[in-house]
Motif scaffolding. Structure first.
Motif, PDB file in Angstrom:
ATOM      1  N   ALA A  26      -8.066  20.049  37.048  1.00  0.00           N
ATOM      2  CA  ALA A  26      -9.055  19.706  36.033  1.00  0.00           C
ATOM      3  C   ALA A  26     -10.476  19.984  36.498  1.00  0.00           C
ATOM      4  N   VAL A  27     -10.715  19.864  37.804  1.00  0.00           N
ATOM      5  CA  VAL A  27     -12.078  20.002  38.335  1.00  0.00           C
ATOM      6  C   VAL A  27     -12.345  21.410  38.864  1.00  0.00           C
ATOM      7  N   ARG A  28     -11.412  21.936  39.644  1.00  0.00           N
ATOM      8  CA  ARG A  28     -11.620  23.239  40.302  1.00  0.00           C
ATOM      9  C   ARG A  28     -10.887  24.384  39.604  1.00  0.00           C
ATOM     10  N   GLY A  29     -10.000  24.057  38.679  1.00  0.00           N
ATOM     11  CA  GLY A  29      -9.286  25.085  37.942  1.00  0.00           C
ATOM     12  C   GLY A  29      -7.964  25.468  38.581  1.00  0.00           C
ATOM     13  N   PRO A  30      -7.089  26.135  37.828  1.00  0.00           N
ATOM     14  CA  PRO A  30      -5.762  26.481  38.332  1.00  0.00           C
ATOM     15  C   PRO A  30      -5.764  27.478  39.484  1.00  0.00           C
ATOM     16  N   ARG A  31      -6.731  28.411  39.494  1.00  0.00           N
ATOM     17  CA  ARG A  31      -6.722  29.439  40.541  1.00  0.00           C
ATOM     18  C   ARG A  31      -6.937  28.817  41.918  1.00  0.00           C
ATOM     19  N   THR A  32      -7.941  27.967  42.046  1.00  0.00           N
ATOM     20  CA  THR A  32      -8.213  27.294  43.316  1.00  0.00           C
ATOM     21  C   THR A  32      -7.059  26.378  43.700  1.00  0.00           C
ATOM     22  N   THR A  33      -6.520  25.671  42.722  1.00  0.00           N
ATOM     23  CA  THR A  33      -5.415  24.758  42.985  1.00  0.00           C
ATOM     24  C   THR A  33      -4.203  25.496  43.535  1.00  0.00           C
ATOM     25  N   LYS A  34      -3.854  26.594  42.915  1.00  0.00           N
ATOM     26  CA  LYS A  34      -2.682  27.352  43.343  1.00  0.00           C
ATOM     27  C   LYS A  34      -2.879  27.935  44.742  1.00  0.00           C
ATOM     28  N   ARG A  35      -4.086  28.415  45.009  1.00  0.00           N
ATOM     29  CA  ARG A  35      -4.362  28.968  46.340  1.00  0.00           C
ATOM     30  C   ARG A  35      -4.218  27.888  47.409  1.00  0.00           C
ATOM     31  N   GLN A  36      -4.703  26.700  47.125  1.00  0.00           N
ATOM     32  CA  GLN A  36      -4.575  25.616  48.090  1.00  0.00           C
ATOM     33  C   GLN A  36      -3.123  25.173  48.244  1.00  0.00           C
ATOM     34  N   CYS A  37      -2.356  25.235  47.174  1.00  0.00           N
ATOM     35  CA  CYS A  37      -0.926  24.898  47.266  1.00  0.00           C
ATOM     36  C   CYS A  37      -0.216  25.815  48.255  1.00  0.00           C
ATOM     37  N   VAL A  38      -0.544  27.099  48.207  1.00  0.00           N
ATOM     38  CA  VAL A  38       0.054  28.054  49.149  1.00  0.00           C
ATOM     39  C   VAL A  38      -0.319  27.678  50.580  1.00  0.00           C
ATOM     40  N   GLY A  39      -1.575  27.325  50.791  1.00  0.00           N
ATOM     41  CA  GLY A  39      -2.014  26.937  52.128  1.00  0.00           C
ATOM     42  C   GLY A  39      -1.276  25.720  52.653  1.00  0.00           C
ATOM     43  N   TYR A  40      -1.099  24.712  51.810  1.00  0.00           N
ATOM     44  CA  TYR A  40      -0.387  23.511  52.245  1.00  0.00           C
ATOM     45  C   TYR A  40       1.100  23.777  52.454  1.00  0.00           C
ATOM     46  N   ALA A  41       1.661  24.697  51.697  1.00  0.00           N
ATOM     47  CA  ALA A  41       3.065  25.060  51.906  1.00  0.00           C
ATOM     48  C   ALA A  41       3.254  25.730  53.263  1.00  0.00           C
ATOM     49  N   ILE A  42       2.266  26.519  53.685  1.00  0.00           N
ATOM     50  CA  ILE A  42       2.312  27.144  55.015  1.00  0.00           C
ATOM     51  C   ILE A  42       2.219  26.077  56.105  1.00  0.00           C
ATOM     52  N   LEU A  43       1.303  25.138  55.938  1.00  0.00           N
ATOM     53  CA  LEU A  43       1.172  24.049  56.907  1.00  0.00           C
ATOM     54  C   LEU A  43       2.440  23.204  56.967  1.00  0.00           C
ATOM     55  N   LEU A  44       3.046  22.975  55.812  1.00  0.00           N
ATOM     56  CA  LEU A  44       4.299  22.213  55.763  1.00  0.00           C
ATOM     57  C   LEU A  44       5.387  22.928  56.551  1.00  0.00           C
ATOM     58  N   LEU A  45       5.491  24.230  56.387  1.00  0.00           N
ATOM     59  CA  LEU A  45       6.483  25.007  57.130  1.00  0.00           C
ATOM     60  C   LEU A  45       6.256  24.857  58.630  1.00  0.00           C
ATOM     61  N   ALA A  46       5.009  24.896  59.045  1.00  0.00           N
ATOM     62  CA  ALA A  46       4.700  24.799  60.475  1.00  0.00           C
ATOM     63  C   ALA A  46       5.045  23.422  61.038  1.00  0.00           C
ATOM     64  N   VAL A  47       4.603  22.355  60.369  1.00  0.00           N
ATOM     65  CA  VAL A  47       4.834  21.013  60.926  1.00  0.00           C
ATOM     66  C   VAL A  47       6.302  20.602  60.836  1.00  0.00           C
ATOM     67  N   SER A  48       7.050  21.222  59.920  1.00  0.00           N
ATOM     68  CA  SER A  48       8.467  20.868  59.798  1.00  0.00           C
ATOM     69  C   SER A  48       9.273  21.290  61.020  1.00  0.00           C
ATOM     70  N   LEU A  49       8.730  22.204  61.820  1.00  0.00           N
ATOM     71  CA  LEU A  49       9.430  22.684  63.011  1.00  0.00           C
ATOM     72  C   LEU A  49       9.092  21.873  64.262  1.00  0.00           C
ATOM     73  N   VAL A  50       8.090  21.006  64.187  1.00  0.00           N
ATOM     74  CA  VAL A  50       7.648  20.235  65.344  1.00  0.00           C
ATOM     75  C   VAL A  50       8.755  19.374  65.952  1.00  0.00           C
ATOM     76  N   PRO A  51       9.608  18.712  65.146  1.00  0.00           N
ATOM     77  CA  PRO A  51      10.649  17.864  65.750  1.00  0.00           C
ATOM     78  C   PRO A  51      11.558  18.593  66.736  1.00  0.00           C
ATOM     79  N   TYR A  52      11.721  19.898  66.578  1.00  0.00           N
ATOM     80  CA  TYR A  52      12.516  20.632  67.566  1.00  0.00           C
ATOM     81  C   TYR A  52      11.789  20.665  68.907  1.00  0.00           C
ATOM     82  N   PHE A  53      10.484  20.882  68.881  1.00  0.00           N
ATOM     83  CA  PHE A  53       9.707  21.002  70.114  1.00  0.00           C
ATOM     84  C   PHE A  53       9.483  19.652  70.795  1.00  0.00           C
ATOM     85  N   THR A  54       9.715  18.562  70.068  1.00  0.00           N
ATOM     86  CA  THR A  54       9.655  17.238  70.695  1.00  0.00           C
ATOM     87  C   THR A  54      11.012  16.827  71.251  1.00  0.00           C
TER      88      THR A  54
END
Length: 309
Positions: free
Chosen positions: A221-249
């Motif tokens: 509503a504030v930044r528009g769909p384009r910015t929102t979607k781009r940030q969603c992709v970024g958080y999905a990448i971060l999610l993929l990265a942190v999901s692998l941490v339990p193996y390294f611990t």
């Protein structure tokens, strides 16, 4: 904002619609706890307890965790509904909740939410340990006060910062069975934290009219769909990265890495498709939201299985 003040005023009046019997009353008070969200939160907490134990927790630990955390999450949800009764009344997604429809009073809802929160502290502090009670209380305050009463109506980063509220259950589950919080527990916290923005913003993209009408500064509503979607992709990448941490611990076996990577890559692909989609279409927003409902349970299920096999 006038509609918001009118909605709050109306909800403070005596209930126009009242439950017809004790069973209807029970259903109303259960609904105030947002049971579908509660189930997911309890699942992540129990999964963390299994990973922490390297197997099933004892029956006592399981009952204390599930009851104590259910009281906390349910109480926070009730306070959320109490505070948000004005905007719930003008949003199609929430207009049929108990407060907007007059099935329960605002005062009863607030008291109910506070009582559940207090009971949660007692259960976890007495039958588990002080750390689990402290973490559960922190999650309660984070959601009911910090997110609901401050972030939600003040910043488009409400979901990002507020995502920490839903990420507390794995910490509680870990603390109940160990009395401490390890790096793996924080990794599970991070999984929920980074999953939350693409999960909720996908929903907000195709429910944007609701948030605009209610005056809530949600990202689309504030930044528009384009910015929102781009940030969603970024958080999905971060999610993929942190999901692998339990193996390294050292908490899970190696086969967790390729399977969790596959789950994360599918979710990332959905977000990329949503980003590439025309902004006047919400087909992939709906698909991404639906996949997000599978993504988090899938990751936590893999964590459980990979920690015991």
């Amino acid at each position: 904002m006038a509609t918001m003040s009118v909605g709050r005023a109306n909800s403070d009046t005596d209930a126009a619609l009242v439950p017809r019997g004790w069973l209807d009353t029970v259903k109303v008070f259960v609904e105030l706890t947002k049971p579908r969200i509660m189930v997911l939160l309890l699942f992540t907490a129990f999964a963390a307890a299994i990973v922490a134990r390297g197997g099933l927790p004892s029956l006592k630990e399981t009952l204390v965790l599930l009851i104590g955390l259910a009281l906390s999450t349910g109480g926070a949800a009730a306070v959320n509904m109490w505070f948000d009764r004005d905007i719930d009344a003008v949003m199609s997604r929430t207009a049929k909740r108990p407060l907007p429809t007059g099935q329960v009073s605002a005062t009863a809802t607030l008291v109910y939410g506070i009582v559940l929160g207090v009971l949660s502290i007692v259960v976890l502090a007495v039958f588990a340990n002080p750390l689990s009670a402290l973490l559960s209380t922190a999650g309660y305050i984070y959601y009911a006060v910090i997110y609901t009463m401050w972030l939600k109506r003040s910043t488009p980063q409400n979901i990002v910062i507020g995502g920490g509220a839903g990420a507390f259950p794995p910490l509680v589950g870990w603390a109940v069975v160990t009395g401490n919080v390890s790096l793996t527990a924080w990794a599970m916290f991070a999984i929920v934290f980074f999953w939350t923005p693409p999960h909720f913003w996908a929903l907000a993209l195709y429910k944007n009219a609701d948030y605009v009408r209610a005056g809530i500064p949600m990202m689309p509503a504030v930044r528009g769909p384009r910015t929102t979607k781009r940030q969603c992709v970024g958080y999905a990448i971060l999610l993929l990265a942190v999901s692998l941490v339990p193996y390294f611990t050292g908490s899970v076996h190696f086969w967790y890495v390729p399977t969790a990577s596959f789950v994360g890559l599918v979710f990332l692909a959905a977000n990329v498709c949503m980003w590439r989609e025309a902004d006047d279409s919400t087909v992939w927003a709906k698909r991404t939201f639906l996949w997000s409902l599978l993504d988090l349970p899938a990751l936590f299920t893999l964590l459980v299985v990979a920690s015991v096999i």
